[in-house]
Design a protein around this motif. Sequence first.
Motif, PDB file in Angstrom:
ATOM      1  N   GLU A 305       0.832  -1.202   0.000  1.00  0.00           N
ATOM      2  CA  GLU A 305       0.000   0.000   0.000  1.00  0.00           C
ATOM      3  C   GLU A 305       0.868   1.254   0.000  1.00  0.00           C
ATOM      4  O   GLU A 305       0.556   2.232  -0.694  1.00  0.00           O
ATOM      5  CB  GLU A 305      -0.930   0.005   1.219  1.00  0.00           C
ATOM      6  CG  GLU A 305      -2.028  -1.053   1.171  1.00  0.00           C
ATOM      7  CD  GLU A 305      -2.962  -0.934   2.361  1.00  0.00           C
ATOM      8  OE1 GLU A 305      -2.866   0.077   3.100  1.00  0.00           O
ATOM      9  OE2 GLU A 305      -3.788  -1.839   2.558  1.00  0.00           O
ATOM     10  N   HIS A 306       1.955   1.217   0.773  1.00  0.00           N
ATOM     11  CA  HIS A 306       2.854   2.363   0.799  1.00  0.00           C
ATOM     12  C   HIS A 306       3.538   2.551  -0.556  1.00  0.00           C
ATOM     13  O   HIS A 306       3.652   3.680  -1.052  1.00  0.00           O
ATOM     14  CB  HIS A 306       3.909   2.176   1.881  1.00  0.00           C
ATOM     15  CG  HIS A 306       3.369   2.290   3.275  1.00  0.00           C
ATOM     16  ND1 HIS A 306       4.175   2.310   4.389  1.00  0.00           N
ATOM     17  CD2 HIS A 306       2.096   2.396   3.740  1.00  0.00           C
ATOM     18  CE1 HIS A 306       3.435   2.417   5.479  1.00  0.00           C
ATOM     19  NE2 HIS A 306       2.167   2.456   5.108  1.00  0.00           N
ATOM     20  N   ARG A 307       3.966   1.457  -1.163  1.00  0.00           N
ATOM     21  CA  ARG A 307       4.601   1.569  -2.481  1.00  0.00           C
ATOM     22  C   ARG A 307       3.629   2.157  -3.488  1.00  0.00           C
ATOM     23  O   ARG A 307       4.001   3.016  -4.299  1.00  0.00           O
ATOM     24  CB  ARG A 307       5.083   0.198  -2.955  1.00  0.00           C
ATOM     25  CG  ARG A 307       6.243  -0.378  -2.152  1.00  0.00           C
ATOM     26  CD  ARG A 307       6.926  -1.506  -2.923  1.00  0.00           C
ATOM     27  NE  ARG A 307       6.017  -2.568  -3.319  1.00  0.00           N
ATOM     28  CZ  ARG A 307       5.740  -3.643  -2.585  1.00  0.00           C
ATOM     29  NH1 ARG A 307       6.302  -3.786  -1.381  1.00  0.00           N
ATOM     30  NH2 ARG A 307       4.911  -4.584  -3.029  1.00  0.00           N
ATOM     31  N   ASP A 308       2.381   1.696  -3.459  1.00  0.00           N
ATOM     32  CA  ASP A 308       1.387   2.205  -4.405  1.00  0.00           C
ATOM     33  C   ASP A 308       1.098   3.686  -4.161  1.00  0.00           C
ATOM     34  O   ASP A 308       0.930   4.462  -5.116  1.00  0.00           O
ATOM     35  CB  ASP A 308       0.090   1.400  -4.279  1.00  0.00           C
ATOM     36  CG  ASP A 308      -0.978   1.891  -5.232  1.00  0.00           C
ATOM     37  OD1 ASP A 308      -0.778   1.770  -6.461  1.00  0.00           O
ATOM     38  OD2 ASP A 308      -2.005   2.415  -4.750  1.00  0.00           O
ATOM     39  N   ARG A 309       1.062   4.083  -2.900  1.00  0.00           N
ATOM     40  CA  ARG A 309       0.815   5.490  -2.581  1.00  0.00           C
ATOM     41  C   ARG A 309       1.932   6.378  -3.130  1.00  0.00           C
ATOM     42  O   ARG A 309       1.683   7.410  -3.747  1.00  0.00           O
ATOM     43  CB  ARG A 309       0.687   5.667  -1.063  1.00  0.00           C
ATOM     44  CG  ARG A 309       0.401   7.094  -0.635  1.00  0.00           C
ATOM     45  CD  ARG A 309       0.257   7.218   0.866  1.00  0.00           C
ATOM     46  NE  ARG A 309      -0.871   6.426   1.346  1.00  0.00           N
ATOM     47  CZ  ARG A 309      -0.779   5.433   2.220  1.00  0.00           C
ATOM     48  NH1 ARG A 309       0.413   5.087   2.706  1.00  0.00           N
ATOM     49  NH2 ARG A 309      -1.847   4.780   2.606  1.00  0.00           N
ATOM     50  N   VAL A 310       3.166   5.961  -2.904  1.00  0.00           N
ATOM     51  CA  VAL A 310       4.290   6.742  -3.405  1.00  0.00           C
ATOM     52  C   VAL A 310       4.303   6.747  -4.931  1.00  0.00           C
ATOM     53  O   VAL A 310       4.562   7.781  -5.563  1.00  0.00           O
ATOM     54  CB  VAL A 310       5.615   6.177  -2.849  1.00  0.00           C
ATOM     55  CG1 VAL A 310       6.817   6.862  -3.500  1.00  0.00           C
ATOM     56  CG2 VAL A 310       5.677   6.365  -1.338  1.00  0.00           C
ATOM     57  N   ARG A 311       3.993   5.616  -5.536  1.00  0.00           N
ATOM     58  CA  ARG A 311       3.948   5.533  -7.001  1.00  0.00           C
ATOM     59  C   ARG A 311       2.936   6.518  -7.571  1.00  0.00           C
ATOM     60  O   ARG A 311       3.216   7.260  -8.526  1.00  0.00           O
ATOM     61  CB  ARG A 311       3.612   4.106  -7.429  1.00  0.00           C
ATOM     62  CG  ARG A 311       3.514   3.922  -8.950  1.00  0.00           C
ATOM     63  CD  ARG A 311       2.907   2.585  -9.314  1.00  0.00           C
ATOM     64  NE  ARG A 311       1.538   2.439  -8.830  1.00  0.00           N
ATOM     65  CZ  ARG A 311       0.475   3.012  -9.406  1.00  0.00           C
ATOM     66  NH1 ARG A 311       0.627   3.785 -10.474  1.00  0.00           N
ATOM     67  NH2 ARG A 311      -0.735   2.828  -8.899  1.00  0.00           N
TER      68      ARG A 311
END
Length: 895
Positions: A305-311
């Motif tokens: 979820e964090h990776r997707d948010r930053v992406r």
Amino acid sequence: MAETIDLEGRLLHPEIHGRRAGWDEALDLVASTFSQTIAEHGPDAVAFYVSGQLLTEDYYLANKLMKGFVGSANIDTNSRLCMASSVAGHRRAFGSDTVPGNYEDLELADLIVLVGSNLAWCHPVLYQRIAAARERRPDMKIVLVDPRRTMTSDIADMHLAIAPDGDVALFTGLLAWLGQHNALDRAYITAHTTGFGQALFAASALDLAGIAAATGLGEEELVRFYSLFAATAKTVTVYSQGVNQSSSGTDKVNAIINCHLATGRIGRPGAGPFSVTGQPNAMGGREVGGMANMLAAHMEIENSEHRDRVRRFWNASDVAQKPGLKAVEMFQGVADGRIKALWIMATNPVDSMPDADAVEAAIKACPFVVVSDVLASTDTVRHAHVRLPAAAWGEKDGTVTNSERRISRQRAFLSLPGETRPDWWIIAEVARRMGFGEAFAHETPAAVFGEHAALSGFENEGARDFDIGAYAGIDAEAYEVLEPFQWRAPSSGTPLWPAGHLPRKGGDQLLSRPSPITDDAGDMPASKLPISPLAGEMAGRPEGGVQAGLKPEGESTRFFANGNFYTPDRKAHFIAIRATTEIRTTPDFPLVLNTGRIRDHWHTMTRTGKSPRLSQHIAEPFVEIHPADAEHHGIGDADIVRISTPRGEVFARALITARQRRGSMFAPMHWTDQFAAKGRLDTLAAPLTDPISGQPALKHVAAHIEKFAARAFGFAVTRQHPQAIAAPYWAAARCKGGWRVELAFAGAEVDWTGFARSLFGLEPRAEMLAYHDREAGQHRIAAFDGEHLVGALFVAPGPVAVSRGWAAEQLETSHAGQRERFRIVAGRAGAERPDAGATVCSCFSVGVNQIVTAAAAGCTTVEAIGDALKAGTNCGSCRSEIRAIILANRVQAAE
């Protein structure tokens, strides 16, 4: 200090393979080589190694480029060498890398426990705050936990000379003691924590005798410390490298945190665990995800979820999916060929990394190495294929974050010299040439900071600790006058900047400085603040909880007094830790080497080594050794010694002192090939790391020591920078007018006149005076150019008894008469010029003999010495030494 920011030795233009190049050529080569390497070998074939000496804006763009657009997490930082265990411990306990307290807590506490932290030398301002608070409140107690009796012990009520890596046993023992003596805050434990039972059970594995054996402390000492901790509600535990730089560093951090959680002493005025950083912007680097196992804004690379948010925020198509190589692993990856292109920014790993010779060999063999630095010649820069001239600290604009989470503006006070550029600009230019121009269209550091702030608040709403969303979209004018502030600073409350300067929703970008009347009024032209389209939308959307331009009201500057941790269950996690004893010494390597820093030098001396003033206090590598160990190994005071491990050897001057724990040695890590022969201390350390944090164990190295069989010793002063010194031991330090050099020789049969000529860089016709007593092994040579001393060399069969300060002064003194010249050869000043002695106060160049004289004349306090000599009245880092000199003078007078 001006001496550290002059242009001597500066890298002032880009270089490719040693030749001068233009920026376009150099940047194109860096971008094309990295792009080609990625295309041929994948994103993990490239790496960045960055530094806590970068500003946050620099750090942010480097992290964004590597993790967001290259698609690898192979970016790590020299903060891995100093703070990684704290980060890992915080994340295990709190769910986030949060320092709970403030500097103010150091003044409010009734008990301060300093663990592996020599504040007097390494954080002198904090040390002075504590000392001043102690004077106001004499009942305040201070405990120092350190194998060495450092200068910080000057204010300690209790010094626990703990065995190397005994900290886990000390604090697990404390947790067990708190449980046994009903000194727990059970309400806090129940409401805000989990895992206490398991942690207490693990901590109880050792009884008091077992703890004493593991720590090297007496049972009575332990009981006194444990009883004091248990009885004192307002306790702050300050820890630094002595805790972090360990193969069990993360467990040490959690053992300390466990004790504070168990007593509810966290987030309250005057109470909490407090990690102090080792570099100016280590905290800023942590905020932007500068380590290989972190994402920006304290998000987790392991969390999808964090990776997707930053992406989505970055509008990036290729965010790294897994942690990258940590520092030690990274250079091992360079050595074995996994990493084929390496960019090093603002750091000197050839000297600072463990197993430093192997690191140097890896860099030398790497197909493509880029170094961004301020100096043209360091032990790392010399191996770069491309050298990029970076702006120095006085030439840069940006922000830094200190240990109490306070973000401050750093403003340039010098113009950019030559063709130097800020690091953020260099990174952005490379990113554009790699095809990522839209995401790196930043024109100012304010634009970078605004994006960084916007990401911190993006989809946060209290879910993450790091939130400075109040500053999202800050414009250049508001950024220029930005006052220091602590995070959290979420987007709610009163405006941060005047009406007419609020950022507005602007599609793909924010207009950061609209006119007070209309955007195109002309009297206040708009400047672009490029951030992602999504960030632009969020910046103007109050319903998302990220309304830009607002500051918090009533936000506490402390964390966790009432729980609300950042773990999934919002509770702090006790970590069950069992104390273990690790013995690394062997019959061949029977002593423990502890590495660290000294008062007036910084890291690898690339800048502090330029300062004559900072080199006065300690001018050569040294090793502290206990008198009993020195006697056992046949070492006398001031002998040159060889320290060795299976990885190599270094030379240093022996300093025999009872302040050092028996069985252990201490040596500073600053000296490099630029300043000493065989002085690179970290060549001795194994690449042994903490299994959780990846931080190297630089405080516990099994080593051997022996006397170097010197047949002759030398001391010299010379106007020119000495080059290629033909001696097995030498150490060069700046002095006013030139350089001072300590020397030792394996053989006494040396052409001393020829050696002096080479050392001084003399023309054959130079005028020389010499005195030779070959039978006594005494040689003194002085060379002159007109009235000016070019250099002087003093040689003796033992350590040379010449006033170093006086000899260095002669480089700036006129010597018209023969009497003055013969006085130099004699090696002593006249009676009318008493020797100041070794420098104690570098700020005002006050020597030990001056302090002794003043003390004998009735100056019996540090304040009185300050009034008489100014010593100790500026930075204050020498005050503990002054106090020790006064005490020694009293003892001598009494005898």
